[in-house]
Design an enzyme around this catalytic site. Structure first.
Site, PDB file in Angstrom:
ATOM      1  N   CYS A  21       0.856  -1.191   0.000  1.00  0.00           N
ATOM      2  CA  CYS A  21       0.000   0.000   0.000  1.00  0.00           C
ATOM      3  C   CYS A  21       0.889   1.237   0.000  1.00  0.00           C
ATOM      4  CB  CYS A  21      -0.946   0.010   1.194  1.00  0.00           C
ATOM      5  SG  CYS A  21      -0.098   0.069   2.783  1.00  0.00           S
ATOM      6  N   CYS A  24       3.067   1.841   2.923  1.00  0.00           N
ATOM      7  CA  CYS A  24       4.344   1.121   2.894  1.00  0.00           C
ATOM      8  C   CYS A  24       5.415   1.999   2.247  1.00  0.00           C
ATOM      9  CB  CYS A  24       4.209  -0.189   2.108  1.00  0.00           C
ATOM     10  SG  CYS A  24       3.016  -1.355   2.786  1.00  0.00           S
ATOM     11  N   ASP A 431      -1.482  13.665 -31.021  1.00  0.00           N
ATOM     12  CA  ASP A 431      -0.480  13.534 -32.072  1.00  0.00           C
ATOM     13  C   ASP A 431      -1.222  13.530 -33.404  1.00  0.00           C
ATOM     14  OD1 ASP A 431       2.124  12.865 -33.248  1.00  0.00           O
ATOM     15  OD2 ASP A 431       1.159  10.946 -33.676  1.00  0.00           O
ATOM     16  N   ASP A 632       0.190   7.346 -31.008  1.00  0.00           N
ATOM     17  CA  ASP A 632       0.180   5.979 -31.530  1.00  0.00           C
ATOM     18  C   ASP A 632       1.562   5.445 -31.850  1.00  0.00           C
ATOM     19  OD1 ASP A 632       0.663   7.582 -33.871  1.00  0.00           O
ATOM     20  OD2 ASP A 632       0.059   5.864 -35.077  1.00  0.00           O
TER      21      ASP A 632
END
Length: 744
Positions: A21, A24, A431, A632
């Site tokens: 988590c 942590c 893009d 892409d």
């Protein structure tokens, strides 16, 4: 005046194991920062790494590892390959999946026995004990190990509450199984709560598995980027031509490239002429001609010719290596909603522990020994009913349903962070090539002049000429006619005219294909309507090719990367959703302006390299905007990783899709707006879940502690507390399932 020598700092990034988590991650950061010699430490929870800035003369990596191990985690200080790290992650995920399945299988009969048949069978308690023990001691071992490691440093996290509630409930149940007379002699039933133990652990493990499964998919993008660099290189040195490892290439080496080779280093062409596919940098589909004096970049692909270049940047200095570093640094950040949950949980856990202790003390102080059993029952009820099961399910269940809903609509979401962040998006960067346009050059317009020769015959001659050329424009024309079933003829003569076009001879007649300059040089007549058509096509940022015989122009062809039919509608949908739309491209200003005008984009930037796109993302972020990047290609990977939300088109490269948190399978820009709508609905559901999870605890914990007992005589039985806890989880899951009916 004496000078103070600045300490030498080393920055290293280490993989981290054992984090469950965000608290942590906070523990690791605080422990490392407290060590002498460590200037700073930053944990990337999603990427499972920690970057430490430390003084190597004051502290070593081994000591850093020992510090982290003290609180129950580990860092890998030995150098590991990407494949080795992926194998370790896959092994850990497989072990977690196995424990989740076993816990679920064993918890089901325990739940049925405990809730419906606890008084039916004399051996029921023993059966539940045998089924619950492996769930607690094997599947739930990680919670107890983590809680103990935190306790040694006077810390508490979610593991602490899970371990205490299940541990005390199990020990209490075990006591009542072995010695039921203790409570029977005092007029109380010796209840057991094995079902609460088993179900709590099974649910929490499921949440952990869903989280880990979503996080462990990021490393393949780096692997693919690294795969763009060849393993060996051909160089010319004093002893002649050699084939050496890529690591051995030095600045100043003369590197040889054959057709089809990937460029291994950044350098300057010194001999030869060729076309190079630079789509991984610019995103543009048309290969670029390279000749002596031009620059080449690592990872690009040499197409037809052979050439030589002088290495100028090697190894970690190349543009490709820079992109890899940027992706590594930008990829994987803490999820906003989960950060909020962990912050609240950081307060919630110790508060619950204090309430449980106060409950036990209050009962013993005000009730005395006569109320010992009530004190124990109330304390256990508090810990059981306060178990963060609903809290743990609030986010992952909503994410599960949201991801499934997206998949049904062609929106693939790779991680919870992207789905959570997308609801805040204010600006969308697109893009151009492959995102707004098709990403592949093709013939878009053909205008023929009046001629005596049949058009079909002239088309065959033109096709036959282009079939002889290696130029990318010629290949687009070749593909255009090939789809129509055209057959090529062999010309009696063929020649390529550098910078102008090509010429060929069929049946004693000379034909030309090329630009206007070629026709002017050959004194070929240009009909006015063809010339006007060519001017209009050029204004639309299309590449114009003339076809002519030795006397007059016969036709004009336009080649370009056409805009996708749905692009304008998709951009309009984004704008209607309140999003600012920007277009970035490596193409020239004229083409960018034409495309932007065609699809309705008001803001655009042209002639950008990958680093420029990433910098533009940072610029918008500096203005306080939440930015989504849609791309892409490999050239978009850096900007995708830098953006707050990264979206890849499904027909793009594997690297773009691996870096991106969201992939649009239909490559339809209308899906971008749908993804944002889905995120907004999912985050709203998560907030509702969290509200009811905490509201449930605020109401139920005081009741479990016995607040109503002095007034009504009502004392919440831990069995009812367990049922209430389960009901809270069901309500959270049920609320999440409402997302299935959400229209996008």
């Amino acid at each position: 005046m004496a000078t103070v020598k600045e300490p030498k700092l080393t920055k290293s990034t280490f993989p981290v194991e054992g984090m469950t988590c965000a608290s942590c991650a906070s523990s690791i950061e605080s422990m490392l920062r407290a060590k002498e010699g460590v200037q700073d430490a930053n944990v990337n929870f999603a990427g499972k790494t920690v970057q430490v800035a430390y003084e190597p003369d004051a502290i070593t990596p081994v000591q850093l590892r020992e510090t982290v191990q003290e609180i129950g985690f580990d860092i890998l200080i030995e150098q590991k390959t990407q494949e080795e790290l992926e194998e370790r992650q896959a092994t850990a995920l497989s072990a977690l999946r196995r424990k989740t399945i076993v816990a679920g299988v064993l918890a089901l009969p325990v739940f049925i026995l405990g809730m419906f048949f606890h008084d039916t069978f004399a051996w029921g308690n023993w059966a539940m004990l045998l089924l619950t023990a492996p769930v607690l001691l094997w599947a739930g071992q990680r919670f107890f190990v983590g809680a103990w490691a935190q306790a040694k440093h006077f810390r508490a996290n979610m593991d602490t509450l899970v371990a205490l509630s299940t541990g005390i409930a199990f020990l209490f149940s075990l006591f009542n199984t072995l010695y039921p007379q203790f409570f029977l002699s005092r007029g109380l039933m010796p209840h057991v709560y094995y079902e609460a133990v088993a179900v709590i652990i099974a649910f929490i493990l499921l949440g952990k598995y869903l989280e880990e499964n979503a996080k462990d998919r990021s490393s393949s993008a780096i692997k693919k980027l690294m795969g763009l660099q060849p393993k060996t290189v051909r160089v010319v040195r004093n002893e002649g031509e050699l084939e050496i490892k890529i690591e051995e290439v030095q600045v100043g080496d003369r590197v040889l490239l054959l057709p089809g080779d990937r460029v291994p280093v950044d350098g300057e062409v010194v001999a030869g002429t060729t076309y190079v596919d630079e789509s991984m940098l610019s995103g543009e589909p048309l290969p670029v001609q390279k000749q002596p004096g031009d620059m080449l970049f690592a990872g690009t692909i040499n197409q037809k010719g052979s050439l030589q270049l002088i290495a100028q940047k090697t190894g970690g200095e190349t543009m490709l290596a820079h992109i890899i570093r940027m992706v590594q640094e930008a990829q994987g950040s803490k999820a906003p909603v989960q950060k909020l949950v962990d912050k609240i949980a950081g307060i919630f856990v110790p508060v619950v522990l204090v309430i449980a202790v106060l409950t036990l003390v209050a009962w013993l102080v005000f009730g005395g020994e006569a109320y010992l059993s009530e004190a124990l029952l109330s304390t256990i009820s508090v810990l059981v009913i306060a178990c963060p099961c609903a809290l743990g399910l609030a986010t992952p269940t909503a994410i599960m349903v949201g991801v499934g809903r997206g998949a049904e609509n062609g929106i693939l979401i790779k991680d919870a962070e992207s789905l959570e962040r997308a609801h805040k998006v204010e600006a969308v960067i697109l893009d151009k090539t492959g995102t707004i346009t098709r990403g592949k050059p093709s013939v878009t317009d053909v205008v023929w002049a009046d001629q005596q020769v049949p058009q079909e015959q002239l088309e065959q001659l033109f096709f036959s000429m282009e079939a002889q050329s290696e130029h990318p424009i010629a290949q687009a024309i070749y593909a255009y006619y090939k789809e129509q079933g055209q057959q090529a003829r062999q010309p009696a003569y063929f020649s390529s005219l550098t910078g102008l076009g090509i010429e060929a001879e069929f049946g004693g007649v000379r034909y030309f294909s090329g630009n206007e300059k070629l026709l002017r040089q050959q004194h070929i007549q240009l009909p006015e309507h063809l010339l006007q058509a060519a001017r209009q096509l050029q204004e639309d940022a299309k590449t114009v090719i003339f076809f002519a015989d030795s006397t007059q122009a016969l036709a004009v062809f336009a080649v370009s990367d056409p805009v996708k039919p749905e692009a304008a509608a998709g951009i309009k949908a984004m704008q209607e959703a309140g999003l600012e739309v920007y277009m970035l491209t490596g193409d020239n200003e004229q083409t960018a302006a034409a495309v932007a005008r065609q699809v309705g984009v008001a803001h655009y930037q042209a002639e950008l390299l990958p680093n420029d796109k990433a910098e533009f993302v940072k610029k918008l972020q500096a203005e306080g905007k939440m930015v989504a990047m849609v791309g892409d290609g490999i050239n978009d990977a850096q900007a995708l990783a830098t953006a707050d939300v990264s979206i890849a088109m499904g027909q793009g490269t594997d690297v773009a899709m691996d870096v991106a948190g969201i992939t649009l399978m239909r490559s339809d820009l209308t899906q971008v707006a749908n993804a944002v709508k889905l995120s907004r609905a999912t985050v709203q559901t998560i907030r509702q879940n969290l509200f009811w999870a905490f509201f449930y605890n605020v109401i139920c914990i005081p009741v479990a502690a016995g607040l109503l007992f002095p007034f009504t005589g009502f004392l919440l039985n831990p069995m009812i507390a367990g049922a209430a806890m389960a009901l809270s989880s069901v309500s959270v899951v049920g609320n999440s399932l409402r997302l299935r009916a959400k229209r996008l």
